[in-house]
Design a protein around this motif. Structure first.
Motif, mmCIF file in Angstrom:
data_model
loop_
_atom_site.group_PDB
_atom_site.id
_atom_site.type_symbol
_atom_site.label_atom_id
_atom_site.label_comp_id
_atom_site.label_asym_id
_atom_site.label_seq_id
_atom_site.Cartn_x
_atom_site.Cartn_y
_atom_site.Cartn_z
ATOM 1 N N PRO A 165 17.347 5.861 -2.150
ATOM 2 C CA PRO A 165 17.056 7.275 -2.380
ATOM 3 C C PRO A 165 15.632 7.702 -1.983
ATOM 4 O O PRO A 165 15.396 8.883 -1.745
ATOM 5 C CB PRO A 165 17.289 7.456 -3.877
ATOM 6 N N TYR A 166 14.712 6.768 -1.873
ATOM 7 C CA TYR A 166 13.336 7.118 -1.524
ATOM 8 C C TYR A 166 12.947 6.645 -0.121
ATOM 9 O O TYR A 166 11.779 6.654 0.236
ATOM 10 C CB TYR A 166 12.366 6.525 -2.556
ATOM 11 N N MET A 167 13.928 6.278 0.679
ATOM 12 C CA MET A 167 13.644 5.749 2.013
ATOM 13 C C MET A 167 12.923 6.771 2.891
ATOM 14 O O MET A 167 11.940 6.446 3.547
ATOM 15 C CB MET A 167 14.919 5.292 2.706
ATOM 16 N N LYS A 168 13.367 8.005 2.898
ATOM 17 C CA LYS A 168 12.739 9.032 3.740
ATOM 18 C C LYS A 168 11.298 9.296 3.313
ATOM 19 O O LYS A 168 10.415 9.457 4.162
ATOM 20 C CB LYS A 168 13.558 10.315 3.724
ATOM 21 N N ASP A 169 11.039 9.323 2.019
ATOM 22 C CA ASP A 169 9.666 9.518 1.530
ATOM 23 C C ASP A 169 8.784 8.348 1.939
ATOM 24 O O ASP A 169 7.634 8.536 2.332
ATOM 25 C CB ASP A 169 9.651 9.671 0.008
ATOM 26 N N TYR A 170 9.317 7.150 1.855
ATOM 27 C CA TYR A 170 8.585 5.941 2.256
ATOM 28 C C TYR A 170 8.266 6.001 3.749
ATOM 29 O O TYR A 170 7.136 5.728 4.160
ATOM 30 C CB TYR A 170 9.417 4.699 1.927
ATOM 31 N N GLN A 171 9.249 6.382 4.559
ATOM 32 C CA GLN A 171 9.033 6.457 6.004
ATOM 33 C C GLN A 171 7.988 7.507 6.346
ATOM 34 O O GLN A 171 7.182 7.312 7.253
ATOM 35 C CB GLN A 171 10.358 6.754 6.718
ATOM 36 N N ALA A 172 7.986 8.624 5.641
ATOM 37 C CA ALA A 172 6.991 9.666 5.877
ATOM 38 C C ALA A 172 5.582 9.133 5.593
ATOM 39 O O ALA A 172 4.649 9.378 6.357
ATOM 40 C CB ALA A 172 7.294 10.896 5.029
ATOM 41 N N LEU A 173 5.425 8.417 4.488
ATOM 42 C CA LEU A 173 4.128 7.822 4.164
ATOM 43 C C LEU A 173 3.736 6.764 5.185
ATOM 44 O O LEU A 173 2.571 6.623 5.530
ATOM 45 C CB LEU A 173 4.145 7.217 2.759
ATOM 46 N N ASP A 174 4.715 6.026 5.660
ATOM 47 C CA ASP A 174 4.465 4.981 6.651
ATOM 48 C C ASP A 174 3.930 5.581 7.943
ATOM 49 O O ASP A 174 3.029 5.027 8.573
ATOM 50 C CB ASP A 174 5.746 4.188 6.914
ATOM 51 N N ARG A 175 4.455 6.736 8.342
ATOM 52 C CA ARG A 175 3.980 7.396 9.555
ATOM 53 C C ARG A 175 2.541 7.875 9.400
ATOM 54 O O ARG A 175 1.780 7.879 10.370
ATOM 55 C CB ARG A 175 4.882 8.568 9.915
ATOM 56 N N LEU A 176 2.164 8.263 8.202
ATOM 57 C CA LEU A 176 0.798 8.734 7.942
ATOM 58 C C LEU A 176 -0.197 7.585 7.859
ATOM 59 O O LEU A 176 -1.383 7.768 8.089
ATOM 60 C CB LEU A 176 0.746 9.527 6.635
ATOM 61 N N HIS A 177 0.288 6.428 7.505
ATOM 62 C CA HIS A 177 -0.572 5.256 7.255
ATOM 63 C C HIS A 177 -1.046 4.625 8.519
ATOM 64 O O HIS A 177 -0.718 4.529 9.526
ATOM 65 C CB HIS A 177 0.193 4.242 6.397
ATOM 66 N N THR A 236 0.831 -1.210 0.000
ATOM 67 C CA THR A 236 0.000 0.000 0.000
ATOM 68 C C THR A 236 0.864 1.258 0.000
ATOM 69 O O THR A 236 0.627 2.184 -0.779
ATOM 70 C CB THR A 236 -0.935 0.001 1.233
ATOM 71 N N ILE A 237 1.853 1.276 0.875
ATOM 72 C CA ILE A 237 2.731 2.447 0.963
ATOM 73 C C ILE A 237 3.574 2.582 -0.302
ATOM 74 O O ILE A 237 3.750 3.685 -0.823
ATOM 75 C CB ILE A 237 3.620 2.376 2.221
ATOM 76 N N MET A 238 4.060 1.468 -0.822
ATOM 77 C CA MET A 238 4.842 1.518 -2.060
ATOM 78 C C MET A 238 4.004 2.050 -3.213
ATOM 79 O O MET A 238 4.480 2.848 -4.018
ATOM 80 C CB MET A 238 5.388 0.128 -2.423
ATOM 81 N N THR A 239 2.755 1.643 -3.296
ATOM 82 C CA THR A 239 1.874 2.123 -4.361
ATOM 83 C C THR A 239 1.689 3.631 -4.255
ATOM 84 O O THR A 239 1.746 4.339 -5.265
ATOM 85 C CB THR A 239 0.520 1.391 -4.298
ATOM 86 N N LYS A 240 1.500 4.142 -3.046
ATOM 87 C CA LYS A 240 1.372 5.592 -2.851
ATOM 88 C C LYS A 240 2.657 6.305 -3.263
ATOM 89 O O LYS A 240 2.610 7.357 -3.910
ATOM 90 C CB LYS A 240 1.051 5.903 -1.391
ATOM 91 N N LEU A 241 3.794 5.736 -2.874
ATOM 92 C CA LEU A 241 5.081 6.335 -3.217
ATOM 93 C C LEU A 241 5.280 6.380 -4.734
ATOM 94 O O LEU A 241 5.711 7.396 -5.284
ATOM 95 C CB LEU A 241 6.213 5.546 -2.547
ATOM 96 N N ILE A 242 4.937 5.298 -5.396
ATOM 97 C CA ILE A 242 5.051 5.227 -6.861
ATOM 98 C C ILE A 242 4.147 6.262 -7.518
ATOM 99 O O ILE A 242 4.542 6.930 -8.480
ATOM 100 C CB ILE A 242 4.736 3.804 -7.362
ATOM 101 N N ASN A 243 2.948 6.438 -6.982
ATOM 102 C CA ASN A 243 2.017 7.413 -7.540
ATOM 103 C C ASN A 243 2.492 8.851 -7.337
ATOM 104 O O ASN A 243 2.137 9.733 -8.121
ATOM 105 C CB ASN A 243 0.627 7.227 -6.940
ATOM 106 N N GLU A 244 3.298 9.087 -6.301
ATOM 107 C CA GLU A 244 3.804 10.435 -6.026
ATOM 108 C C GLU A 244 5.067 10.779 -6.808
ATOM 109 O O GLU A 244 5.414 11.949 -6.932
ATOM 110 C CB GLU A 244 4.095 10.594 -4.530
ATOM 111 N N HIS A 245 5.764 9.772 -7.296
ATOM 112 C CA HIS A 245 7.044 10.003 -7.986
ATOM 113 C C HIS A 245 7.013 9.364 -9.372
ATOM 114 O O HIS A 245 7.066 8.154 -9.510
ATOM 115 C CB HIS A 245 8.207 9.410 -7.176
#
Length: 62
Positions: free
Chosen positions: A50-62, A6-15
């Motif tokens: 390179p996208y670890m911080k963005d992933y972690q940010a989404l993870d905190r929101l999830h 779920t988080i990866m899909t959101k990350l992919i959609n944002e980048h």
């Protein structure tokens, strides 16, 4: 850090570049979408990717 589709899909959609990379992985490696997303996680997010911080940010929101 734990993999989440779920988080990866959101990350992919944002980048857009991750979206393009996902398509490339699917074609070049002949993987179905779910496996390609997991491969992208391991190459772009896990182990200080390179996208670890963005992933972690989404993870905190999830």
């Amino acid at each position: 850090m734990k993999y989440s589709k779920t988080i990866m899909t959101k990350l992919i959609n944002e980048h857009r570049e991750l979206h393009d990379e996902l398509k490339k992985i699917k074609v070049e490696m002949g993987l179905e979408k779910n496996l390609a997303i997991k491969a992208l996680y391991h190459s772009a997010v896990a182990d200080n990717g390179p996208y670890m911080k963005d992933y972690q940010a989404l993870d905190r929101l999830h």
